[in-house]
Enzyme design. Structure first.
Site, PDB file in Angstrom:
ATOM      1  NE  ARG A  11      -4.053  -1.907   0.245  1.00 32.71           N
ATOM      2  CZ  ARG A  11      -4.902  -2.182  -0.712  1.00 32.71           C
ATOM      3  NH1 ARG A  11      -4.712  -1.690  -1.927  1.00 32.71           N
ATOM      4  NH2 ARG A  11      -5.959  -2.947  -0.481  1.00 32.71           N
ATOM      5  CB  ALA A  67     -11.111  -4.468   1.159  1.00 37.61           C
ATOM      6  CD  GLU A  95     -12.751  -7.712  -4.718  1.00 37.03           C
ATOM      7  OE1 GLU A  95     -11.565  -7.962  -4.456  1.00 37.03           O
ATOM      8  OE2 GLU A  95     -13.106  -7.196  -5.800  1.00 37.03           O
ATOM      9  CD  GLU A 123      -8.651  -5.452 -10.497  1.00 40.76           C
ATOM     10  OE1 GLU A 123      -8.413  -5.432  -9.260  1.00 40.76           O
ATOM     11  OE2 GLU A 123      -9.794  -5.550 -10.969  1.00 40.76           O
TER      12      GLU A 123
END
Length: 207
Positions: free
Chosen positions: A79, A96, A112, A162
């Site tokens: 992140r 998430a 997910e 992604e």
């Protein structure tokens, strides 16, 4: 006046005058400028206020938990924005994902969970929903806990298109709570999820 009356005394339908919404930026996310007035607690009205609002849509957060083995399944991934405040930018998180227009939160939660852990929920329970950062964003999280078989959780997951690189981590409930207490779990959704589990685990043992 009781608490419920106090909470509903002012509302967005009658006590906010939305003057204009101006788009400022549109990319993967959107930024809008809102011009509005609102009723004050003394009954009068504010002057015009301008606020930039981060429009990133809404999301689900899923806590995969095995009540038989008392284990939690978390995921670990990079992140980059965390770099502003910590060197630990590979975070332990709940599952998430973003809710696309027309999707139901429960459908996204199940999808997910499989994409990020390879697990399918035996049962999926919505716990609550909450605003992520209402001072500057419209985003609302829909929080679920999923009953899973933690023995089936392993490996790396995520969607290649992604650029996701997600590692599954299976922890005992106590180990996860210890990491929380030590500050090694410090992202909001996971803090909320683990604290909820600490308070409610006794209700889950009979499921």
């Amino acid at each position: 006046m009781d608490t419920q009356a106090q909470l509903t005394e002012l509302n967005g339908q009658d006590d906010v005058e939305l003057l204009e919404v101006n788009p400022l930026y549109q990319g993967f996310f959107r930024l809008d400028e809102y011009r509005f007035k609102h009723r004050l607690f003394d009954g009068s009205w504010s002057g015009e206020i301008k606020r930039e609002v981060f429009e990133r849509g809404h999301a689900v957060a899923v806590l995969p938990y095995d009540p038989v083995t008392d284990q939690v399944v978390l995921i670990e991934q990079i992140r980059l924005p965390a770099l502003a405040t910590t060197k630990l930018i590979w975070l332990l998180e709940l599952v998430a994902g973003m809710i696309a227009p027309g999707e139901l939160p429960e459908e996204v939660a199940a999808r997910e969970l499989f994409e990020e852990t390879g697990l399918k929920a035996m049962q999926l329970h919505q716990v609550s929903s909450y605003l992520a950062s209402p001072g500057g964003s419209t985003e609302r999280f829909y929080f679920y806990w999923a009953q899973v078989d933690a023995s089936q959780a392993s490996g790396n997951h995520g969607l290649e298109d992604e650029n996701e690189d997600i590692r599954v981590r299976v922890l005992t409930r106590q180990h996860a709570l210890d990491l929380l207490e030590q500050g090694l779990v410090d992202n909001a959704s996971t803090v909320i999820g683990l604290q909820w589990l600490a308070l409610n685990r006794h209700k889950l043992t009979s499921i």
